[in-house]
Write a protein that holds these residues in place. Structure first.
Motif, PDB file in Angstrom:
ATOM      1  N   VAL A 127      12.669  -7.166  39.162  1.00  0.00           N
ATOM      2  CA  VAL A 127      12.530  -8.496  38.568  1.00  0.00           C
ATOM      3  C   VAL A 127      13.423  -8.620  37.337  1.00  0.00           C
ATOM      4  CG1 VAL A 127      10.929 -10.074  37.427  1.00  0.00           C
ATOM      5  CG2 VAL A 127      10.195  -8.805  39.452  1.00  0.00           C
ATOM      6  N   LEU A 128      13.464  -7.568  36.511  1.00  0.00           N
ATOM      7  CA  LEU A 128      14.317  -7.587  35.324  1.00  0.00           C
ATOM      8  C   LEU A 128      15.780  -7.706  35.715  1.00  0.00           C
ATOM      9  CD1 LEU A 128      14.721  -7.306  32.276  1.00  0.00           C
ATOM     10  CD2 LEU A 128      14.668  -4.818  32.574  1.00  0.00           C
ATOM     11  N   ALA A 129      16.189  -6.913  36.709  1.00  0.00           N
ATOM     12  CA  ALA A 129      17.583  -6.976  37.150  1.00  0.00           C
ATOM     13  C   ALA A 129      17.920  -8.340  37.740  1.00  0.00           C
ATOM     14  CB  ALA A 129      17.847  -5.879  38.178  1.00  0.00           C
ATOM     15  N   MET A 130      16.993  -8.915  38.514  1.00  0.00           N
ATOM     16  CA  MET A 130      17.220 -10.246  39.083  1.00  0.00           C
ATOM     17  C   MET A 130      17.326 -11.299  37.995  1.00  0.00           C
ATOM     18  SD  MET A 130      14.606 -10.110  42.340  1.00  0.00           S
ATOM     19  CE  MET A 130      14.702 -11.886  42.556  1.00  0.00           C
ATOM     20  N   SER A 131      16.528 -11.165  36.946  1.00  0.00           N
ATOM     21  CA  SER A 131      16.586 -12.125  35.849  1.00  0.00           C
ATOM     22  C   SER A 131      17.933 -12.079  35.149  1.00  0.00           C
ATOM     23  CB  SER A 131      15.459 -11.842  34.850  1.00  0.00           C
ATOM     24  OG  SER A 131      14.193 -11.908  35.469  1.00  0.00           O
ATOM     25  N   ILE A 132      18.427 -10.867  34.910  1.00  0.00           N
ATOM     26  CA  ILE A 132      19.727 -10.723  34.248  1.00  0.00           C
ATOM     27  C   ILE A 132      20.841 -11.265  35.131  1.00  0.00           C
ATOM     28  CG2 ILE A 132      21.381  -9.049  33.342  1.00  0.00           C
ATOM     29  CD1 ILE A 132      18.998  -7.297  32.564  1.00  0.00           C
ATOM     30  N   ILE A 210      21.277   3.256  44.020  1.00  0.00           N
ATOM     31  CA  ILE A 210      21.909   2.712  45.223  1.00  0.00           C
ATOM     32  C   ILE A 210      20.955   1.751  45.921  1.00  0.00           C
ATOM     33  CG2 ILE A 210      22.743   3.306  47.536  1.00  0.00           C
ATOM     34  CD1 ILE A 210      23.864   5.892  46.331  1.00  0.00           C
ATOM     35  N   LEU A 211      19.680   2.111  45.970  1.00  0.00           N
ATOM     36  CA  LEU A 211      18.686   1.264  46.634  1.00  0.00           C
ATOM     37  C   LEU A 211      18.490  -0.050  45.880  1.00  0.00           C
ATOM     38  CD1 LEU A 211      16.691   1.119  48.988  1.00  0.00           C
ATOM     39  CD2 LEU A 211      14.991   2.203  47.520  1.00  0.00           C
ATOM     40  N   ILE A 212      18.386   0.016  44.550  1.00  0.00           N
ATOM     41  CA  ILE A 212      18.214  -1.200  43.751  1.00  0.00           C
ATOM     42  C   ILE A 212      19.446  -2.090  43.855  1.00  0.00           C
ATOM     43  CG2 ILE A 212      18.020  -2.082  41.399  1.00  0.00           C
ATOM     44  CD1 ILE A 212      15.389  -1.136  42.422  1.00  0.00           C
ATOM     45  N   ALA A 213      20.630  -1.488  43.774  1.00  0.00           N
ATOM     46  CA  ALA A 213      21.862  -2.269  43.882  1.00  0.00           C
ATOM     47  C   ALA A 213      21.955  -2.941  45.243  1.00  0.00           C
ATOM     48  CB  ALA A 213      23.071  -1.368  43.644  1.00  0.00           C
ATOM     49  N   SER A 214      21.545  -2.242  46.284  1.00  0.00           N
ATOM     50  CA  SER A 214      21.553  -2.833  47.620  1.00  0.00           C
ATOM     51  C   SER A 214      20.547  -3.972  47.718  1.00  0.00           C
ATOM     52  CB  SER A 214      21.240  -1.761  48.676  1.00  0.00           C
ATOM     53  OG  SER A 214      22.218  -0.740  48.672  1.00  0.00           O
ATOM     54  N   SER A 215      19.422  -3.826  47.037  1.00  0.00           N
ATOM     55  CA  SER A 215      18.414  -4.891  47.040  1.00  0.00           C
ATOM     56  C   SER A 215      18.955  -6.149  46.371  1.00  0.00           C
ATOM     57  CB  SER A 215      17.149  -4.417  46.321  1.00  0.00           C
ATOM     58  OG  SER A 215      16.597  -3.279  46.954  1.00  0.00           O
ATOM     59  N   SER A 232      24.445  -6.465  51.123  1.00  0.00           N
ATOM     60  CA  SER A 232      24.885  -7.753  51.662  1.00  0.00           C
ATOM     61  C   SER A 232      25.173  -7.668  53.152  1.00  0.00           C
ATOM     62  CB  SER A 232      26.126  -8.235  50.908  1.00  0.00           C
ATOM     63  OG  SER A 232      27.189  -7.300  51.023  1.00  0.00           O
ATOM     64  N   MET A 233      25.613  -6.493  53.621  1.00  0.00           N
ATOM     65  CA  MET A 233      25.854  -6.319  55.057  1.00  0.00           C
ATOM     66  C   MET A 233      24.541  -6.381  55.830  1.00  0.00           C
ATOM     67  SD  MET A 233      28.749  -3.327  54.728  1.00  0.00           S
ATOM     68  CE  MET A 233      29.057  -3.088  56.465  1.00  0.00           C
ATOM     69  N   VAL A 234      23.498  -5.777  55.275  1.00  0.00           N
ATOM     70  CA  VAL A 234      22.185  -5.851  55.915  1.00  0.00           C
ATOM     71  C   VAL A 234      21.692  -7.291  55.947  1.00  0.00           C
ATOM     72  CG1 VAL A 234      19.764  -5.171  55.721  1.00  0.00           C
ATOM     73  CG2 VAL A 234      21.559  -3.475  55.338  1.00  0.00           C
ATOM     74  N   ALA A 235      21.871  -8.004  54.826  1.00  0.00           N
ATOM     75  CA  ALA A 235      21.408  -9.392  54.742  1.00  0.00           C
ATOM     76  C   ALA A 235      22.145 -10.284  55.735  1.00  0.00           C
ATOM     77  CB  ALA A 235      21.601  -9.922  53.326  1.00  0.00           C
ATOM     78  N   ASP A 236      23.455 -10.097  55.843  1.00  0.00           N
ATOM     79  CA  ASP A 236      24.235 -10.918  56.771  1.00  0.00           C
ATOM     80  C   ASP A 236      23.838 -10.659  58.222  1.00  0.00           C
ATOM     81  OD1 ASP A 236      25.588 -11.976  54.628  1.00  0.00           O
ATOM     82  OD2 ASP A 236      27.292 -10.591  54.798  1.00  0.00           O
ATOM     83  N   GLY A 237      23.572  -9.401  58.539  1.00  0.00           N
ATOM     84  CA  GLY A 237      23.245  -9.069  59.925  1.00  0.00           C
ATOM     85  C   GLY A 237      21.819  -9.396  60.309  1.00  0.00           C
ATOM     86  N   ALA A 238      20.924  -9.508  59.322  1.00  0.00           N
ATOM     87  CA  ALA A 238      19.514  -9.756  59.629  1.00  0.00           C
ATOM     88  C   ALA A 238      19.311 -11.097  60.330  1.00  0.00           C
ATOM     89  CB  ALA A 238      18.684  -9.698  58.356  1.00  0.00           C
ATOM     90  N   LYS A 239      20.210 -12.020  60.130  1.00  0.00           N
ATOM     91  CA  LYS A 239      20.079 -13.341  60.743  1.00  0.00           C
ATOM     92  C   LYS A 239      20.288 -13.292  62.256  1.00  0.00           C
ATOM     93  CE  LYS A 239      22.375 -15.053  56.585  1.00  0.00           C
ATOM     94  NZ  LYS A 239      23.600 -15.723  56.071  1.00  0.00           N
TER      95      LYS A 239
END
Length: 277
Positions: A127-132, A210-215, A232-239
């Motif tokens: 949440v902190l990283a997303m806020s920044i 690596i996991l947080i950055a990927s998130s 982003s590759m996971v997100a693009d392919g999930a569709k």
């Protein structure tokens, strides 16, 4: 070396961790030579070969604009490792220094520094990283800044707890008796005894960074296209699941291999450094 080798051989999972991390690091370092289509890391379009299932020469298939997934995963590993190294290179010195000062000096220093640390620890890391990242432009540099801002408090808390116990030991009291400066006692006497725990945590944290950055990238707040990034590759392919399964499965497995490998090595280092102590 004999003790280290004996511990590694006694635990096959440690050897597996070494193999996995070695594959990840070598893939990132030599991506230019290993990748069959190095030009596919950028803004390349090949509609003739778009969305192909795994087959030769596209062993991991291709994405929706015809880029080789295997080549992009190799370069995504490079981005992930750079981010992890830079984040830890910044967060560890900050967190360790604050923890040492708060743990040894005590009093008002301890209260002020540890309450500041508690403030950061009270906010969920993602949440902190997303806020920044929501305030800043989503770039690699800003992604490093966001992850660093959430990572140093963990090292502060770790080193603070160790320092509080170490400052009562005889070698610290002896240094105080002979008139050693506070800086000498903190950085030359206490810090070396914190190093094993710090190294172990750094190894474990490489996988978590690596996991947080990927998130963040999965949510669109990390590295931006066309730069390859595992999240982003996971997100693009999930569709396009389950038909174009390779678009998500292979980047997801790449994340799994990196995180799992660093965790196994972290466990091995904990056993090795613990045995040496």
């Amino acid at each position: 070396m004999k003790r280290t080798l004996a511990i590694l051989l006694a635990n096959p999972l440690s050897l597996l961790g070494v193999v996995l991390v070695s594959l990840v690091v070598l893939s990132a370092l030599f991506a230019d030579f290993i990748a069959p289509f190095p030009e596919h890391r950028g803004a390349v379009v090949d509609f003739v070969n778009f969305n192909k299932a795994p087959e030769w020469p596209y062993i991991f298939g291709t994405d929706l604009v015809g880029r080789d997934m295997f080549s992009r995963i190799l370069y995504a590993y490079r981005i992930s490792l750079i981010l992890g190294v830079v984040v830890l290179a910044i967060a560890v010195p900050i967190g360790v220094t604050i923890g040492l000062v708060a743990g040894y000096l005590g009093g008002r220093w301890e209260y002020a520094l540890m309450r500041l640390t508690d403030v950061f620890l009270s906010v969920p890391p993602l949440v902190l990283a997303m806020s920044i990242m929501g305030v800043l432009q989503p770039t690699l540099a800003n992604g490093m800044l966001a992850v660093t801002a959430m990572w140093w408090p963990w090292y502060t808390r770790l080193v603070y707890n160790i320092t509080r116990g170490e400052k009562e030991e005889g070698y610290v009291l002896a240094a105080e008796v002979i008139g050693a400066s506070r800086a000498h006692i903190i950085f030359r006497e206490i810090l070396p005894n914190c190093v094993p725990a710090i190294i172990t945590k750094m190894t474990l944290d490489m996988g978590f960074v690596i996991l947080i950055a990927s998130s963040l990238s999965f949510l669109g707040l990390g590295v931006q296209p066309p730069t390859p990034d595992l999240g982003s590759m996971v997100a693009d392919g999930a569709k396009y699941l389950p038909d174009s399964w390779w678009l998500t499965i292979f980047p997801g497995l790449a994340i799994l291999v990196a995180v799992f490998g660093f965790n196994l090595i972290g466990d091995a280092l904990r056993d090795i450094l613990g045995a040496e102590q």
